[in-house]
Design a protein around this motif. Structure first.
Motif, PDB file in Angstrom:
ATOM      1  N   ASP A 155     -15.819  49.681 -56.210  1.00  0.00           N
ATOM      2  CA  ASP A 155     -16.907  48.780 -56.580  1.00  0.00           C
ATOM      3  C   ASP A 155     -17.942  48.628 -55.474  1.00  0.00           C
ATOM      4  O   ASP A 155     -19.066  48.167 -55.740  1.00  0.00           O
ATOM      5  CB  ASP A 155     -16.334  47.406 -56.943  1.00  0.00           C
ATOM      6  N   ASP A 156     -17.612  49.025 -54.259  1.00  0.00           N
ATOM      7  CA  ASP A 156     -18.607  49.000 -53.181  1.00  0.00           C
ATOM      8  C   ASP A 156     -19.772  49.937 -53.477  1.00  0.00           C
ATOM      9  O   ASP A 156     -20.867  49.764 -52.936  1.00  0.00           O
ATOM     10  CB  ASP A 156     -17.965  49.385 -51.843  1.00  0.00           C
ATOM     11  N   LEU A 157     -19.543  50.924 -54.344  1.00  0.00           N
ATOM     12  CA  LEU A 157     -20.636  51.807 -54.733  1.00  0.00           C
ATOM     13  C   LEU A 157     -21.760  51.040 -55.423  1.00  0.00           C
ATOM     14  O   LEU A 157     -22.941  51.369 -55.266  1.00  0.00           O
ATOM     15  CB  LEU A 157     -20.118  52.911 -55.656  1.00  0.00           C
ATOM     16  N   LEU A 158     -21.403  50.023 -56.187  1.00  0.00           N
ATOM     17  CA  LEU A 158     -22.411  49.246 -56.892  1.00  0.00           C
ATOM     18  C   LEU A 158     -23.260  48.443 -55.918  1.00  0.00           C
ATOM     19  O   LEU A 158     -24.489  48.436 -56.002  1.00  0.00           O
ATOM     20  CB  LEU A 158     -21.739  48.325 -57.911  1.00  0.00           C
TER      21      LEU A 158
ATOM     22  N   PRO B 227     -25.033  53.427 -58.543  1.00  0.00           N
ATOM     23  CA  PRO B 227     -24.472  53.022 -59.841  1.00  0.00           C
ATOM     24  C   PRO B 227     -24.003  54.181 -60.711  1.00  0.00           C
ATOM     25  O   PRO B 227     -23.048  54.017 -61.489  1.00  0.00           O
ATOM     26  CB  PRO B 227     -25.647  52.285 -60.506  1.00  0.00           C
ATOM     27  N   MET B 228     -24.651  55.346 -60.602  1.00  0.00           N
ATOM     28  CA  MET B 228     -24.227  56.442 -61.481  1.00  0.00           C
ATOM     29  C   MET B 228     -22.955  57.106 -60.975  1.00  0.00           C
ATOM     30  O   MET B 228     -22.148  57.574 -61.778  1.00  0.00           O
ATOM     31  CB  MET B 228     -25.365  57.438 -61.663  1.00  0.00           C
TER      32      MET B 228
ATOM     33  N   GLY C  62     -17.149  57.723 -62.386  1.00  0.00           N
ATOM     34  CA  GLY C  62     -15.781  57.727 -61.881  1.00  0.00           C
ATOM     35  C   GLY C  62     -14.947  56.517 -62.180  1.00  0.00           C
ATOM     36  O   GLY C  62     -13.748  56.500 -61.886  1.00  0.00           O
ATOM     37  N   ARG C  63     -15.526  55.479 -62.804  1.00  0.00           N
ATOM     38  CA  ARG C  63     -14.808  54.209 -62.929  1.00  0.00           C
ATOM     39  C   ARG C  63     -13.643  54.261 -63.907  1.00  0.00           C
ATOM     40  O   ARG C  63     -12.735  53.415 -63.853  1.00  0.00           O
ATOM     41  CB  ARG C  63     -15.784  53.116 -63.346  1.00  0.00           C
ATOM     42  N   ALA C  64     -13.600  55.238 -64.817  1.00  0.00           N
ATOM     43  CA  ALA C  64     -12.516  55.296 -65.801  1.00  0.00           C
ATOM     44  C   ALA C  64     -11.207  55.797 -65.201  1.00  0.00           C
ATOM     45  O   ALA C  64     -10.150  55.644 -65.804  1.00  0.00           O
ATOM     46  CB  ALA C  64     -12.917  56.189 -66.975  1.00  0.00           C
ATOM     47  N   SER C  65     -11.285  56.404 -64.037  1.00  0.00           N
ATOM     48  CA  SER C  65     -10.083  56.962 -63.412  1.00  0.00           C
ATOM     49  C   SER C  65      -9.469  55.954 -62.445  1.00  0.00           C
ATOM     50  O   SER C  65     -10.188  55.222 -61.755  1.00  0.00           O
ATOM     51  CB  SER C  65     -10.441  58.238 -62.640  1.00  0.00           C
TER      52      SER C  65
ATOM     53  N   ARG D 229      -8.252  56.824 -59.794  1.00  0.00           N
ATOM     54  CA  ARG D 229      -8.597  57.402 -58.493  1.00  0.00           C
ATOM     55  C   ARG D 229     -10.050  57.054 -58.212  1.00  0.00           C
ATOM     56  O   ARG D 229     -10.966  57.549 -58.838  1.00  0.00           O
ATOM     57  CB  ARG D 229      -8.374  58.915 -58.528  1.00  0.00           C
ATOM     58  N   GLU D 230     -10.268  56.165 -57.269  1.00  0.00           N
ATOM     59  CA  GLU D 230     -11.569  55.555 -57.080  1.00  0.00           C
ATOM     60  C   GLU D 230     -12.669  56.578 -56.780  1.00  0.00           C
ATOM     61  O   GLU D 230     -12.480  57.476 -55.954  1.00  0.00           O
ATOM     62  CB  GLU D 230     -11.527  54.553 -55.930  1.00  0.00           C
ATOM     63  N   PRO D 231     -13.826  56.426 -57.425  1.00  0.00           N
ATOM     64  CA  PRO D 231     -14.970  57.267 -57.070  1.00  0.00           C
ATOM     65  C   PRO D 231     -15.472  56.892 -55.682  1.00  0.00           C
ATOM     66  O   PRO D 231     -15.251  55.763 -55.212  1.00  0.00           O
ATOM     67  CB  PRO D 231     -15.997  56.928 -58.142  1.00  0.00           C
ATOM     68  N   ARG D 232     -16.171  57.816 -55.052  1.00  0.00           N
ATOM     69  CA  ARG D 232     -16.666  57.542 -53.700  1.00  0.00           C
ATOM     70  C   ARG D 232     -17.813  58.478 -53.348  1.00  0.00           C
ATOM     71  O   ARG D 232     -18.002  59.528 -53.961  1.00  0.00           O
ATOM     72  CB  ARG D 232     -15.546  57.701 -52.680  1.00  0.00           C
ATOM     73  N   LEU D 233     -18.557  58.068 -52.317  1.00  0.00           N
ATOM     74  CA  LEU D 233     -19.578  58.928 -51.721  1.00  0.00           C
ATOM     75  C   LEU D 233     -19.168  59.189 -50.286  1.00  0.00           C
ATOM     76  O   LEU D 233     -19.004  58.260 -49.487  1.00  0.00           O
ATOM     77  CB  LEU D 233     -20.949  58.274 -51.757  1.00  0.00           C
ATOM     78  N   ILE D 234     -18.995  60.468 -49.962  1.00  0.00           N
ATOM     79  CA  ILE D 234     -18.628  60.909 -48.616  1.00  0.00           C
ATOM     80  C   ILE D 234     -19.906  61.306 -47.893  1.00  0.00           C
ATOM     81  O   ILE D 234     -20.703  62.084 -48.420  1.00  0.00           O
ATOM     82  CB  ILE D 234     -17.650  62.094 -48.694  1.00  0.00           C
ATOM     83  N   ASP D 235     -20.094  60.776 -46.700  1.00  0.00           N
ATOM     84  CA  ASP D 235     -21.327  61.005 -45.932  1.00  0.00           C
ATOM     85  C   ASP D 235     -20.931  61.438 -44.520  1.00  0.00           C
ATOM     86  O   ASP D 235     -20.443  60.632 -43.727  1.00  0.00           O
ATOM     87  CB  ASP D 235     -22.145  59.714 -45.902  1.00  0.00           C
ATOM     88  N   MET D 236     -21.122  62.721 -44.207  1.00  0.00           N
ATOM     89  CA  MET D 236     -20.737  63.273 -42.904  1.00  0.00           C
ATOM     90  C   MET D 236     -21.979  63.746 -42.174  1.00  0.00           C
ATOM     91  O   MET D 236     -22.878  64.332 -42.785  1.00  0.00           O
ATOM     92  CB  MET D 236     -19.761  64.440 -43.094  1.00  0.00           C
ATOM     93  N   SER D 237     -22.044  63.513 -40.868  1.00  0.00           N
ATOM     94  CA  SER D 237     -23.189  63.952 -40.073  1.00  0.00           C
ATOM     95  C   SER D 237     -22.712  64.563 -38.768  1.00  0.00           C
ATOM     96  O   SER D 237     -21.682  64.155 -38.200  1.00  0.00           O
ATOM     97  CB  SER D 237     -24.141  62.789 -39.806  1.00  0.00           C
ATOM     98  N   TRP D 238     -23.472  65.527 -38.270  1.00  0.00           N
ATOM     99  CA  TRP D 238     -23.112  66.284 -37.064  1.00  0.00           C
ATOM    100  C   TRP D 238     -24.380  66.789 -36.406  1.00  0.00           C
ATOM    101  O   TRP D 238     -25.345  67.173 -37.079  1.00  0.00           O
ATOM    102  CB  TRP D 238     -22.209  67.444 -37.453  1.00  0.00           C
ATOM    103  N   GLY D 239     -24.379  66.805 -35.098  1.00  0.00           N
ATOM    104  CA  GLY D 239     -25.513  67.318 -34.352  1.00  0.00           C
ATOM    105  C   GLY D 239     -26.467  66.209 -33.957  1.00  0.00           C
ATOM    106  O   GLY D 239     -26.668  65.243 -34.701  1.00  0.00           O
TER     107      GLY D 239
END
Length: 464
Positions: free
Chosen positions: A188-191, A196-197, A202-205, A207-217
């Protein structure tokens, strides 16, 4: 799998690469006994033919591999890789390579031919190993092979063991290996965070939906990679038939591809600031599933009418692309197993891409040809834009009619990238349907080597 070359050694055997028009000269260079053996074996250097050469005491002292004529050579990528499984174990070196580009392809194919997915059965087999050919950038070839192995492993892992949690862990492991930073927003932190999309898909599963954000350099031109991470796609309430669901473990192939590319970039310490965004979800069926006819708000503020819950990949990508566009990179690339229409258009072996930037398109096409990673530019045909506009909302996620499906999907994504100067979208298959040299049946990276090869020119010192 072995993704590294072995050190040079005096007792290494030689694999001679022989074309038909060079057969006589090569055969005459051999000791008399081996000349007799080659003639008696009927070796004529046709494409894929292999002739093991005997030593003085009957051991295998070397081998010859047929390249075939020019037509045969043009028809098969990584042809030399077909020999790897037929050669005795131990160190080998190549002889007869015409130029450095050919040598690099042959070396990469050799390393990729050693790949085996052994997580559930079997084990790595002992195979012939290669000494890096002279003039080849060994570190670069090894980085590409390791990145491809990572991509294949992620796609090949079944969805019960490769859900959003496991995909996140794979990204965290990669970040840890290279000293990258990673942040994950899920559930729910995605909201509250403005995705929201991603949440809706992913909300029906469980297994929680998520956004992975990786940075380097910390310095240099900026590159953002966005990969579709739908870890399994049932189709949602527009449920797929069983035959169409069988390969849906590969629907996170875009995420797997960008992680493989990120591994290569970071391994080679390329002078870029890299960001990787992966919306990781499972498109499941339950009482909380999003529905046909729903209208969703996106991070960009655009409203989207849902006319097919099986067109979910573009929804999760849209929120991630909108985030990336808020701090525009010099180059943004999205990769996704997005449409069946792309497969109908170009088949499973070619990675179609879409971009408005002619220079970027030319660079990618040239790179794909050099590195033997076939890509093909598709049109972002502006007259099709009205197909995306249902009237009741800003956008339609699944225009009716069935025409131009890959183009309308790319046009949809482009609506969410308004400030980034150069954006490229790849609609990949992520799967090798039948075995080929260096490419076993199963998960496959596509377009990644072409992108890697083109990056230095695309992201020069000024990012222009």
């Amino acid at each position: 799998m072995p993704v590294t070359f072995v050190p040079d050694t005096p007792d290494a055997r030689v694999l001679h690469l022989v074309a038909p028009d060079d057969l006589s000269r090569w055969r005459d260079s051999l000791p008399k006994a081996q000349q007799t053996w080659v003639e008696a074996s009927g070796f004529s250097a046709t494409a894929g033919a292999l002739c093991l050469l005997p030593g003085e005491t009957g051991e295998v002292s070397g081998a010859a591999f047929g390249l075939g004529d020019r037509t045969a050579q043009a028809r098969t990528r990584f042809a030399v890789a077909a020999a790897v499984g037929q050669l005795p174990e131990g160190p080998w070196r190549l002889s007869g390579t015409q130029n450095s580009e050919d040598a690099a392809e042959q070396a990469l194919g050799w390393l990729l031919a050693g790949y085996r997915f052994t997580q559930y059965a079997g084990g790595p087999r002992k195979i012939a190993q290669l000494i890096a050919p002279e003039g080849v950038d060994a570190a670069r070839v090894e980085a590409m092979a390791a990145g491809e192995a990572l991509t294949r492993d992620l796609i090949n892992t079944p969805s019960n063991d490769m859900g959003p949690d496991e995909l996140e862990q794979a990204a965290r492991d990669l970040a840890g290996d290279h000293g990258a930073q990673i942040d994950v927003t899920k559930g729910d932190d995605l909201l509250t965070a403005g995705f929201p999309m991603i949440h809706a898909v992913g909300r029906a599963s469980p297994r929680e939906p998520r956004l992975i954000d990786m940075s380097w350099g910390s310095a240099g031109p900026t590159l953002t990679l966005v990969g579709k991470g739908v870890c399994f796609d049932t189709g949602g309430l527009n449920l797929k038939p069983g035959g169409s669901m069988g390969l849906m473990k590969k629907d996170m192939g875009g995420a797997a591809a960008v992680l493989g590319l990120a591994h290569a970039i970071m391994s080679l310490k390329l002078p870029f600031k890299l960001r990787v965004l992966i919306p990781a979800v499972e498109n499941a069926v339950s009482g909380s599933a999003f529905r046909p006819g729903d209208i969703l708000r996106s991070r960009k503020g655009l409203s989207v009418e849902i006319n097919n819950t099986d067109a979910e990949g573009r929804l999760v990508l849209a929120d991630a692309l909108a985030l990336a566009d808020e701090t525009p990179p010099d180059l943004m690339v999205s990769m996704a197993t997005l449409t069946g229409a792309a497969r109908v258009a170009v088949g499973p072996d070619i990675a179609p891409f879409f971009t408005h930037d002619a220079g970027t398109a030319s660079a990618l096409a040239a790179a794909g040809s050099v590195i033997r990673d076939p890509v093909w530019q598709m049109p972002l045909h502006a007259p099709y834009e009205p197909m995306l506009e249902p009237g009741i909302a800003d956008l339609d996620n699944a225009p009716s009619g069935g025409f131009a499906g890959s183009i309308t999907a790319a046009l949809f994504l482009n609506r969410f990238v308004t400030d980034t100067p150069r954006y490229v979208h790849f609609d990949i298959y992520g799967w090798q349907p039948s075995p080929a040299p260096a490419r076993p049946k199963g998960g496959a990276g596509q377009g990644v080597r072409a992108i890697l090869h083109a990056l230095p020119g695309l992201l020069d010192a000024g990012g222009a």
